[in-house]
Design a protein around this motif. Structure first.
Motif, PDB file in Angstrom:
ATOM      1  N   ILE A  55       0.839  -1.194   0.000  1.00 24.28           N
ATOM      2  CA  ILE A  55       0.000   0.000   0.000  1.00 24.28           C
ATOM      3  C   ILE A  55       0.876   1.247   0.000  1.00 24.28           C
ATOM      4  O   ILE A  55       0.639   2.204  -0.741  1.00 24.28           O
ATOM      5  N   GLU A  56       1.921   1.211   0.817  1.00 20.06           N
ATOM      6  CA  GLU A  56       2.814   2.374   0.872  1.00 20.06           C
ATOM      7  C   GLU A  56       3.483   2.615  -0.472  1.00 20.06           C
ATOM      8  O   GLU A  56       3.640   3.752  -0.915  1.00 20.06           O
ATOM      9  N   LYS A  57       3.831   1.509  -1.128  1.00 23.26           N
ATOM     10  CA  LYS A  57       4.460   1.631  -2.445  1.00 23.26           C
ATOM     11  C   LYS A  57       3.464   2.245  -3.440  1.00 23.26           C
ATOM     12  O   LYS A  57       3.805   3.145  -4.223  1.00 23.26           O
ATOM     13  N   LEU A  58       2.248   1.755  -3.336  1.00 24.75           N
ATOM     14  CA  LEU A  58       1.192   2.262  -4.221  1.00 24.75           C
ATOM     15  C   LEU A  58       0.985   3.758  -4.007  1.00 24.75           C
ATOM     16  O   LEU A  58       0.857   4.531  -4.962  1.00 24.75           O
ATOM     17  N   MET A  59       0.995   4.182  -2.754  1.00 24.37           N
ATOM     18  CA  MET A  59       0.817   5.601  -2.460  1.00 24.37           C
ATOM     19  C   MET A  59       1.986   6.403  -3.012  1.00 24.37           C
ATOM     20  O   MET A  59       1.830   7.492  -3.553  1.00 24.37           O
ATOM     21  N   GLU A  60       3.161   5.828  -2.873  1.00 26.75           N
ATOM     22  CA  GLU A  60       4.372   6.478  -3.378  1.00 26.75           C
ATOM     23  C   GLU A  60       4.260   6.691  -4.888  1.00 26.75           C
ATOM     24  O   GLU A  60       4.468   7.791  -5.403  1.00 26.75           O
ATOM     25  N   GLU A  61       3.869   5.619  -5.570  1.00 27.88           N
ATOM     26  CA  GLU A  61       3.820   5.663  -7.032  1.00 27.88           C
ATOM     27  C   GLU A  61       2.754   6.619  -7.567  1.00 27.88           C
ATOM     28  O   GLU A  61       2.975   7.301  -8.560  1.00 27.88           O
ATOM     29  N   THR A  62       1.609   6.609  -6.907  1.00 22.44           N
ATOM     30  CA  THR A  62       0.504   7.384  -7.461  1.00 22.44           C
ATOM     31  C   THR A  62       0.417   8.790  -6.878  1.00 22.44           C
ATOM     32  O   THR A  62      -0.327   9.620  -7.379  1.00 22.44           O
ATOM     33  N   PHE A 115      -8.215  16.127  -9.302  1.00 17.25           N
ATOM     34  CA  PHE A 115      -7.995  16.126 -10.749  1.00 17.25           C
ATOM     35  C   PHE A 115      -6.555  15.784 -11.076  1.00 17.25           C
ATOM     36  O   PHE A 115      -6.270  15.060 -12.018  1.00 17.25           O
ATOM     37  N   HIS A 116      -5.665  16.303 -10.251  1.00 18.34           N
ATOM     38  CA  HIS A 116      -4.255  15.999 -10.434  1.00 18.34           C
ATOM     39  C   HIS A 116      -4.045  14.486 -10.321  1.00 18.34           C
ATOM     40  O   HIS A 116      -3.388  13.856 -11.167  1.00 18.34           O
ATOM     41  N   THR A 117      -4.645  13.894  -9.302  1.00 15.18           N
ATOM     42  CA  THR A 117      -4.549  12.451  -9.103  1.00 15.18           C
ATOM     43  C   THR A 117      -5.084  11.695 -10.308  1.00 15.18           C
ATOM     44  O   THR A 117      -4.463  10.743 -10.791  1.00 15.18           O
ATOM     45  N   LEU A 118      -6.240  12.122 -10.792  1.00 15.36           N
ATOM     46  CA  LEU A 118      -6.846  11.417 -11.918  1.00 15.36           C
ATOM     47  C   LEU A 118      -5.920  11.432 -13.125  1.00 15.36           C
ATOM     48  O   LEU A 118      -5.761  10.430 -13.821  1.00 15.36           O
ATOM     49  N   LYS A 119      -5.277  12.586 -13.350  1.00 16.85           N
ATOM     50  CA  LYS A 119      -4.364  12.670 -14.501  1.00 16.85           C
ATOM     51  C   LYS A 119      -3.149  11.765 -14.298  1.00 16.85           C
ATOM     52  O   LYS A 119      -2.662  11.154 -15.252  1.00 16.85           O
ATOM     53  N   GLU A 120      -2.701  11.694 -13.048  1.00 11.72           N
ATOM     54  CA  GLU A 120      -1.598  10.785 -12.727  1.00 11.72           C
ATOM     55  C   GLU A 120      -1.987   9.338 -13.035  1.00 11.72           C
ATOM     56  O   GLU A 120      -1.227   8.589 -13.644  1.00 11.72           O
ATOM     57  N   LEU A 121      -3.177   8.966 -12.599  1.00  9.76           N
ATOM     58  CA  LEU A 121      -3.636   7.595 -12.799  1.00  9.76           C
ATOM     59  C   LEU A 121      -3.759   7.288 -14.281  1.00  9.76           C
ATOM     60  O   LEU A 121      -3.449   6.194 -14.737  1.00  9.76           O
ATOM     61  N   THR A 172      -8.043   3.508 -16.658  1.00  6.65           N
ATOM     62  CA  THR A 172      -9.173   4.114 -17.343  1.00  6.65           C
ATOM     63  C   THR A 172     -10.112   4.678 -16.273  1.00  6.65           C
ATOM     64  O   THR A 172     -10.380   3.997 -15.283  1.00  6.65           O
ATOM     65  N   ILE A 173     -10.573   5.899 -16.491  1.00  3.87           N
ATOM     66  CA  ILE A 173     -11.417   6.516 -15.469  1.00  3.87           C
ATOM     67  C   ILE A 173     -12.722   6.983 -16.080  1.00  3.87           C
ATOM     68  O   ILE A 173     -12.733   7.629 -17.133  1.00  3.87           O
ATOM     69  N   ILE A 174     -13.816   6.633 -15.419  1.00  4.46           N
ATOM     70  CA  ILE A 174     -15.123   7.156 -15.828  1.00  4.46           C
ATOM     71  C   ILE A 174     -15.587   8.110 -14.745  1.00  4.46           C
ATOM     72  O   ILE A 174     -15.637   7.752 -13.565  1.00  4.46           O
ATOM     73  N   PHE A 175     -15.865   9.320 -15.172  1.00  2.00           N
ATOM     74  CA  PHE A 175     -16.097  10.413 -14.246  1.00  2.00           C
ATOM     75  C   PHE A 175     -17.537  10.892 -14.409  1.00  2.00           C
ATOM     76  O   PHE A 175     -17.893  11.478 -15.425  1.00  2.00           O
ATOM     77  N   VAL A 186     -11.057  18.009 -17.043  1.00  2.00           N
ATOM     78  CA  VAL A 186     -10.308  16.804 -16.708  1.00  2.00           C
ATOM     79  C   VAL A 186     -10.486  15.647 -17.691  1.00  2.00           C
ATOM     80  O   VAL A 186      -9.676  14.745 -17.731  1.00  2.00           O
ATOM     81  N   THR A 187     -11.525  15.685 -18.526  1.00  4.46           N
ATOM     82  CA  THR A 187     -11.787  14.482 -19.330  1.00  4.46           C
ATOM     83  C   THR A 187     -11.155  14.567 -20.722  1.00  4.46           C
ATOM     84  O   THR A 187     -10.730  15.624 -21.174  1.00  4.46           O
ATOM     85  N   ASP A 188     -11.138  13.380 -21.373  1.00  2.00           N
ATOM     86  CA  ASP A 188     -10.674  13.303 -22.766  1.00  2.00           C
ATOM     87  C   ASP A 188     -11.857  13.252 -23.715  1.00  2.00           C
ATOM     88  O   ASP A 188     -11.845  13.851 -24.777  1.00  2.00           O
TER      89      ASP A 188
END
Lengths: 358, 513
Positions: free
Chosen positions: B116-123, B175-181, B187-190, B201-203
């Motif tokens: 989880i910590e790694k995941l937080m680090e990465e994202t 929004f920053h997070t979403l762009k990171e992801l 894939t994000i549905i908003f 934020v969307t494409d």
């Protein structure tokens, strides 16, 4: 003023009829199996039961005489439910009402005063006993189930004490002073136990109906029971509405107690161990649940339970089903009857997250 | 067609009660994009996504994930296919820590704090793992939900109106997070109804209206006007005709009001303001900043700890609702189910709630004159164009909009001097919304004072003659709507006082207690 509105109100509750009939059927079937396992003929037993509850005027009168008091104690429970309460204090309130009647019976009064005074004192004492639970609920947040059960026992011992030490019958030690003949409710059918207490009960049921659906107090009680927050928003004081529900319930049960003293031959008194009063309050809960907590459902439900009691005698005489079995049979039927009502009540409590006073 | 990860074909959803939520919707979502699902209340956005995430089953239609037909029977099946949804109302256990919530329901061998910590680090999604969720602000809770999904290897993340309860700053972070992801291939549905957000934020965007797709577009080619038009189906934004206000006397005065919330914390911190007859005074702000407590205190439903409420010149601090009604107060509550109506009572019975002790409804036995009351109810039904089976139908049987009209109708039938309206159009369709807004303006033109509390900024801007923005129990400023730009309002909603914004120095956030 009744007319169409009257039917709407009645129709609200009719949907529950099927559910209730099924419960009755289930009760009879299980009870029948039990009798069969005990080596009795359930069909013959049920026929005897029916005969001894409805088949001739005497039995019918007995049935109705049993139905009268439990109609009133059912009103106690029903009005409570309408206010969102689970008031099971009818039993104790009935004891207090009966004591009130005995107190009046002990006075030296001109004949015509006995009955009205007994009714006033008895229903007031019932009301006070109900109000006690109400005050605990509203101001000290004591759950009414707990307080009413305890108050029932307090009432039992208070009345039992009074029976033995304050108002013992000088001729017959097994009971209290009897209501003088001038203060008794007239017998409706000669040679039966059916007195005008049935009329008192029916009138009070009618009053309860009018109060709940046609008077502003009933409106406030029902609003409180259905949605206490909205009631408060609507300028209703839910605490006051609940207190009134306890008071009205207390009056009903107190009145039932009075009727047992002023309208039940042969004793017209409280007997040893309150044996002639015991259970009438709790039967009211069954009757109310069976009657969908509606005054007009309560009338047939009370007659039904009254019929069980009077038919039980016949069952014992004709088929030899022992008294113990008779009681067991009654218990099963009553449980089966109560199940859907209790489930619904629990469900609605859960859905509402419990009834709270703010 | 490899880059199409989600394909929904001709999805129809009819609810058991007969409500048709979706009337044959096609949706295509490409791998690695942020796809906006835009629409008004009741357009079917949430229903569609609940179907995709396995919570609901479609009445008919086909779903393909990465080209393979799927039939989800539960949310966990959808999760196995990498689909996870973050709901508007978060599904976290408040008494658990963030970490406990993230691993909730997983077999213990899969629970790894390190991962989880790694995941937080990465994202870049950081949350305090050992803090109790109940102590964390909404924005952080939402992040926990997202991490929870990512930790379960979700590739398709659905977010249902994620910005509803966020401050502007938190929104930016999201929004920053979403762009990171997105960069990481998710894939994000908003789901949203907010035009600016969907544009930012969307494409690509799919617009739904009343259970149908009414438009699809690349975000780059979209304009706010065109999206708004698709969404509402006509030229927006509804501008309500409004004569200039003619304010008279101050009829509702609040002085240094202090009120606590249910947890015993200060929710209203020393508010003072006045509402004049013939004006609408609006209170805007993100929900949960003390507006509910303020309204309840003014309407007699919550204790005032300190300060005064003066209604029509009388001190009514801590008076009961009944007394306030007699003095001419009407209250349109924010929660019509909990407060405004007794749903199991009839329309007639509800039409007199709060005025049921008026002389005209009472007979000599303290009985209710049902004839008069039924006429009163019928009157409200006619005047306010309520669709109801009859006066004797339970309020429960009315639609939401008609229930609200019943509440509004009843409150206005009290011939009030002061109307407190909290979220008066929440959850209503466009027609009912417009109707109620016009009614409030009419009331103001008739010389009544209206205190409008709403989380819907458009509503406040359209209706108010003066407005305040509430933040953490205080007003950030009081002004006329036309004096304020959206940016300034946004800043105030995020906790900057008006003076701070006006002075050109760099704004400082108000210290929160």
């Amino acid at each position: 003023m009744p007319g169409s509105r009257f039917w709407i109100v009645l129709k609200e509750e009719l949907g529950r009829l099927a559910e209730i009939l099924i419960a009755v059927l289930v009760g009879f079937v299980i009870a029948g199996i039990l009798m069969w396992l005990g080596g009795y003929d359930p069909i013959a037993a049920y026929i005897a039961m029916f005969e001894f509850s409805f088949s001739d005027p005497y039995y019918l009168a007995t049935t109705l005489s049993f139905a009268a008091p439990i109609m009133l104690t059912a009103i106690t429970f029903a009005v409570g439910v309408r206010a969102g309460l689970f008031n099971i204090g009818a039993e104790g309130q009935l004891y207090m009402g009966a004591l009130g009647a005995v107190i009046v019976a002990s006075w030296a009064l001109p004949g015509p005063l006995y009955l009205p005074l007994a009714i006033i004192v008895g229903s007031l004492m019932g009301a006070v006993w109900g109000l006690a639970a109400g005050l605990l609920k509203v101001y000290r947040e004591v759950n009414e189930v707990v307080s009413t059960i305890m108050l029932n026992w307090i009432a039992f011992w208070v009345v039992e004490y009074a029976r033995v030490y304050i108002y013992p019958n000088p001729i017959d030690a097994s009971k209290t002073i009897s209501m003088p003949p001038a203060g008794r409710l007239p017998i409706l059918i000669k040679g039966t136990e059916l007195s005008a207490s049935l009329i008192v009960s029916l009138v009070f049921v009618g009053i309860a109906f009018y109060l709940l659906w046609y008077m502003v107090l009933g409106y406030e009680i029902r609003a409180t029971g259905l949605n206490p927050s909205a009631a408060r928003y609507g300028g209703i004081n839910p605490k006051k509405a609940m207190l009134w529900a306890f008071i009205i319930g207390g009056i009903a049960s107190g009145l039932a107690g009075v009727c047992e003293i002023a309208g039940r031959p042969p004793s017209y008194a409280i007997t040893t161990g309150l044996s002639n009063l015991m259970g009438l309050g709790f039967d009211g809960i069954t009757v109310s649940l069976l009657g969908a907590n509606h005054p007009f459902g309560i009338i047939p439900a009370a007659i039904f339970i009254g019929a069980l009691y009077s038919g039980a005698r016949g069952m014992q005489i004709v088929t030899g089903v022992p008294l113990e079995m008779v009681k067991a049979v009654q218990g099963i039927i009553i449980i089966a009857l109560a199940v859907p009502g209790i489930i619904r009540l629990i469900r609605s409590k859960i859905r509402r997250g419990g009834v709270k006073v703010v | 067609m490899n880059d199409i990860i989600v394909q929904m074909k001709n999805i129809v959803k009819v609810y058991p009660d007969g409500t048709v939520a979706l009337r044959g919707v096609d949706l295509e979502v490409r791998r690695g994009e942020i796809h906006g699902l835009l629409g008004e209340n009741g357009a079917g956005k949430t229903t569609l996504m609940k179907i995709l995430s396995g919570l609901l089953r479609p009445t008919s239609g086909e779903i393909y994930i990465a080209g393979k037909r799927v039939h989800f029977k539960s949310a966990s099946e959808a999760l196995k296919h990498g689909i996870g949804m973050v709901h508007q109302h978060l599904a976290l256990v408040p008494a658990f820590t963030a970490y406990e919530n993230i691993i909730l329901g997983l077999p213990s061998r899969e629970a790894s704090r390190k991962k989880i910590e790694k995941l937080m680090e990465e994202t870049g999604l950081k949350v305090p793992l050992d803090a109790l969720v109940e102590d964390l602000p909404f924005g952080v809770r939402q992040r926990i939900e997202i991490i929870k999904m990512l930790y379960r290897n979700v590739d398709i993340l659905i977010l249902d109106e994620p910005t509803t309860n966020l401050t502007p700053i938190e929104t930016r972070e999201l929004f920053h997070t979403l762009k990171e992801l997105k960069k990481r291939g998710k894939t994000i549905i908003f789901i949203t109804h907010k035009l600016r957000e969907v544009l930012e934020v969307t494409d690509r965007i799919t617009v739904l209206r009343r259970g149908r797709v009414v438009g699809r577009t690349e975000t780059a080619k979209a304009t706010p006007e065109m999206l708004a038009k698709m969404m509402v189906g006509r030229e927006v934004v509804m501008k309500i005709e409004k004569k200039p206000a003619k304010p008279g006397e101050p009829v509702l005065i609040v002085k240094d009001l202090w009120v606590k919330n249910d947890l015993g914390e200060w929710a209203v911190k020393g508010l003072s303001f006045a509402v004049y007859s013939g004006e609408i005074f609006g209170i805007a702000g993100v929900e949960g900043n003390g507006q509910t407590e303020l309204v309840e205190a003014i309407t007699g439903l919550r204790r005032v700890e300190k300060g005064q409420v003066i209604l029509m010149g009388k001190d009514v601090t801590n008076k009961s609702p009944g007394e306030l009604y007699r003095l001419g107060l009407s209250h349109i509550p924010e929660d019509r189910h909990k407060l405004g109506l007794v749903l199991d009572m009839t329309v007639s019975e509800n039409s007199i709630l709060g005025i049921h002790r008026l002389k005209k409804f009472l007979g000599s036995l303290l009985n209710l004159k049902w004839g008069v009351i039924d006429r009163h109810a019928r009157d409200i039904i006619e005047r306010f164009e309520i669709v109801a089976p009859g006066t004797k139908a339970p309020a429960r049987s009315l639609s939401g909009g008609n229930q609200q009209k019943l509440v509004v109708g009843r409150e206005l039938s009290k011939s009030p001097r002061v109307i407190v309206a909290a979220q008066p159009t929440r959850g209503l369709d466009v027609a009912a919304t417009e109707y109620i807004r016009k009614l409030l303006i009419k009331m103001r033109d008739e010389g009544k004072a209206v205190l409008l509390v709403s989380a819907d900024l458009d509503e406040i801007l359209q209706l108010s003659d003066r407005m305040a923005v509430m933040y953490e129990g205080e007003f950030m400023g009081i002004a006329k709507p036309e004096e304020l730009t959206e940016e300034r309002i946004g800043l105030m909603m995020g906790g900057y006082k008006m003076e701070q914004i006006s002075s050109k120095t760099s704004p400082q956030p108000v210290e929160s207690r």
